[in-house]
Design a protein around this motif. Structure first.
Motif, short mmCIF file in Angstrom:
data_model
loop_
_atom_site.label_atom_id
_atom_site.label_comp_id
_atom_site.label_asym_id
_atom_site.label_seq_id
_atom_site.Cartn_x
_atom_site.Cartn_y
_atom_site.Cartn_z
N UNK A 1 0.82 -1.21 0.00
CA UNK A 1 0.00 0.00 0.00
C UNK A 1 0.86 1.26 0.00
N UNK A 2 1.99 1.23 0.65
CA UNK A 2 2.85 2.41 0.63
C UNK A 2 3.24 2.76 -0.80
N UNK A 3 3.50 1.75 -1.62
CA UNK A 3 3.83 2.01 -3.02
C UNK A 3 2.63 2.55 -3.80
N UNK A 4 1.43 2.10 -3.46
CA UNK A 4 0.26 2.67 -4.14
C UNK A 4 0.13 4.16 -3.81
N UNK A 5 0.42 4.52 -2.56
CA UNK A 5 0.40 5.94 -2.19
C UNK A 5 1.47 6.71 -2.95
N UNK A 6 2.62 6.07 -3.15
CA UNK A 6 3.70 6.73 -3.89
C UNK A 6 3.32 6.96 -5.35
N UNK A 7 2.64 5.98 -5.94
CA UNK A 7 2.19 6.15 -7.34
C UNK A 7 1.21 7.32 -7.43
N UNK A 8 0.28 7.38 -6.49
CA UNK A 8 -0.69 8.48 -6.49
C UNK A 8 0.01 9.81 -6.30
N UNK A 9 0.87 9.88 -5.28
CA UNK A 9 1.57 11.12 -4.98
C UNK A 9 2.36 11.62 -6.18
N UNK A 10 2.90 10.68 -6.96
CA UNK A 10 3.74 11.07 -8.11
C UNK A 10 2.93 11.73 -9.23
N UNK A 11 1.62 11.69 -9.12
CA UNK A 11 0.77 12.36 -10.11
C UNK A 11 0.68 13.86 -9.87
N UNK A 12 1.18 14.33 -8.74
CA UNK A 12 0.97 15.72 -8.34
C UNK A 12 2.31 16.39 -8.02
N UNK A 13 2.30 17.72 -8.02
CA UNK A 13 3.44 18.44 -7.46
C UNK A 13 2.95 19.19 -6.23
N UNK A 14 3.88 19.59 -5.41
CA UNK A 14 3.52 20.18 -4.12
C UNK A 14 3.92 21.65 -4.04
N UNK A 15 3.77 22.33 -5.16
CA UNK A 15 4.05 23.76 -5.14
C UNK A 15 2.88 24.51 -4.52
N UNK A 16 3.20 25.53 -3.73
CA UNK A 16 2.17 26.35 -3.09
C UNK A 16 1.34 27.05 -4.18
N UNK A 17 0.10 27.40 -3.89
CA UNK A 17 -0.50 27.31 -2.56
C UNK A 17 -1.17 25.97 -2.23
N UNK A 18 -1.49 25.15 -3.26
CA UNK A 18 -2.19 23.88 -2.94
C UNK A 18 -1.13 22.79 -2.74
N UNK A 19 -0.67 22.66 -1.51
CA UNK A 19 0.39 21.69 -1.24
C UNK A 19 0.24 21.02 0.13
N UNK A 20 -0.97 21.09 0.69
CA UNK A 20 -1.17 20.52 2.03
C UNK A 20 -1.67 19.08 1.96
N UNK A 21 -1.12 18.25 2.82
CA UNK A 21 -1.59 16.88 3.02
C UNK A 21 -2.25 16.83 4.39
N UNK A 22 -3.51 16.44 4.43
CA UNK A 22 -4.23 16.32 5.71
C UNK A 22 -4.31 14.85 6.09
N UNK A 23 -3.79 14.54 7.27
CA UNK A 23 -3.82 13.17 7.78
C UNK A 23 -4.35 13.19 9.21
N UNK A 24 -4.74 12.02 9.71
CA UNK A 24 -5.17 11.92 11.10
C UNK A 24 -4.08 11.22 11.90
N UNK A 25 -4.02 11.53 13.16
CA UNK A 25 -3.00 10.99 14.05
C UNK A 25 -3.04 9.47 14.13
N UNK A 26 -4.22 8.89 13.94
CA UNK A 26 -4.40 7.46 14.08
C UNK A 26 -4.19 6.71 12.76
N UNK A 27 -3.66 7.40 11.74
CA UNK A 27 -3.38 6.73 10.47
C UNK A 27 -2.25 5.73 10.64
N UNK A 28 -2.23 4.70 9.79
CA UNK A 28 -1.18 3.68 9.87
C UNK A 28 0.19 4.32 9.67
N UNK A 29 1.17 4.01 10.52
CA UNK A 29 2.45 4.73 10.50
C UNK A 29 3.17 4.72 9.16
#
Length: 394
Positions: free
Chosen positions: A83-111
């Motif tokens: 699953x970590x690699x699936x997240x990496x594939x998804x993330x690679x579709x985007x760039x993180x230049x401001x202003x839209x560059x925030x990732x929202x996660x919850x504290x209880x997400x899998x480490x």
């Protein structure tokens, strides 16, 4: 009479253990022996011809057996190693230049997912981790407030791994879409335990794996991409499996496919794709509605038994909020877990959760009672003390 118990004979380990650890690794179906033999025979007898005789298409084709469990259509899933690699594939579709560059996660997400996204800060991502009031539930209002016009991605589990709490994904998807953000639904602890309709929910992506509740073993994770996004997004994490003409061995930039193959990269993990199929076949025959109904009964039995002994339960009482696991924070929980394993009662322990017991459709009610009775005996006799210095790895 419990009709689902007819499937017990398909899982050899049930004959010699009390198997209550489907949240971590599902019991292996007997049919895996034949599947792996089929893989070996294909390699031995057909050699390199096996690629064009079926192997090459398996990284999407086998996904069609997962599709009904998620509520998506055939051809909409690609399969990866974890699953970590699936997240990496998804993330690679985007760039993180401001202003839209925030990732929202919850504290209880899998480490593992948290580790991955925190490392994206080197590429400009701003990670906001929403604190939680306890170890059981997220604070939905805080999560919704964190999702704003600067948010790019919201990776979040449908079912939290520690507490088995079912997250209100509909509210999260609606808020994210209202402000232009994308939701990555992690169905790892949900698929195979609760009914899912990822398409109706409108999730942009869904990820998960087969090794837990889908009884598929390690090495196979699934990735769903919403239909209208599939051909639009361009993964930077790519490779020859995603190319229109992989066996033309063309040099230069990729000419990417527009279907689910677009999200693949290197050579597929063929042995694991063989191994996962018997479990998926069984799950589809049993049906998620029947599994869910039984799960609610067995988890309620575990909760009642734990509370009657005065133990803290870090899983919701309300069955509508609870998936397949019951986390019991009894005294000396880590040591109790180790002794249960020594007694062939297969469970696991997680910090801030306790002993996690996860009955599946193949378990009996008396196995729930037996596991709790063994926990009580271990505490009463002091048997937990022999494991005071031993780590728990499962």
């Amino acid at each position: 009479m419990d009709e689902l118990l007819k499937w017990r004979s398909e899982f050899p380990i049930l004959d010699r253990t009390t198997y209550m650890i489907s949240n971590s690794l599902g019991a292996m179906p007997r049919g895996v022996y034949n599947s792996m033999r089929a893989y070996a025979d294909s390699w031995a007898e057909r050699g390199v011809r096996a690629w064009e005789e079926g192997w090459w298409d398996m990284a999407v084709g086998v996904g069609d057996q997962i599709a009904p469990l998620l509520g998506v259509a055939p051809g909409e899933i690609s399969l990866h190693q974890n699953v970590t690699l699936t997240q990496a594939v998804i993330s690679s579709c985007f760039d993180f230049r401001a202003p839209r560059n925030k990732i929202v996660m919850v504290e209880l997400e899998f480490p593992s997912i948290q580790y991955f996204y925190h490392e994206q800060a080197r590429f400009g991502a701003r990670v906001e981790v929403v604190k939680t009031p306890d170890t059981v539930r997220i604070d939905l209002e805080q999560v919704l407030a964190a999702i704003d016009e600067t948010t790019l991605l919201v990776p979040i589990s449908q079912v939290l791994f520690r507490s088995s709490y079912i997250v209100d994904m509909q509210a999260i998807v609606e808020k994210a879409h209202r402000v232009g953000a994308y939701v990555i639904l992690d169905a790892f602890q949900a698929a195979g335990t609760i009914p899912l309709d990822v398409r109706a929910l409108g999730a942009d992506f869904a990820v998960g794996g087969v090794l837990k509740w889908l009884c598929g073993g390690p090495g196979v994770a699934y990735l769903y991409v919403r239909e209208d996004l599939r051909a639009k997004l361009r993964p930077a994490l790519t490779g020859w499996s995603a190319h229109q003409r992989p066996f033309a061995f063309e040099i230069g930039a990729i000419d990417a496919r527009e279907d689910s193959f677009r999200y693949l990269n290197g050579t597929p993990h063929i042995p694991a794709l063989y191994a996962c199929q018997p479990g998926l076949e069984i799950l589809n025959q049993v049906g998620i509605s029947a599994i869910r109904a039984k799960s609610m009964r067995l988890t309620a039995r575990l909760i009642e038994g734990a509370k009657s002994r005065g133990w803290r339960v870090n899983t919701p009482d309300n069955p509508a909020e609870r998936a397949g696991t019951v986390s019991i924070d009894c005294p000396h929980a880590a040591e109790v877990c180790r002794e249960l394993l020594a007694r062939e009662v297969l469970v696991d322990y997680r910090p801030q959760a306790g002993v996690r017991l996860s009955p599946h459709f193949y378990n009996r009610e008396d196995e729930c009672d037996f596991a709790l009775a063994q926990m009580a005996e271990i505490l009463a006799t002091g048997a937990w003390q022999k494991h005071a210095a031993a780590p728990v790895h499962v």
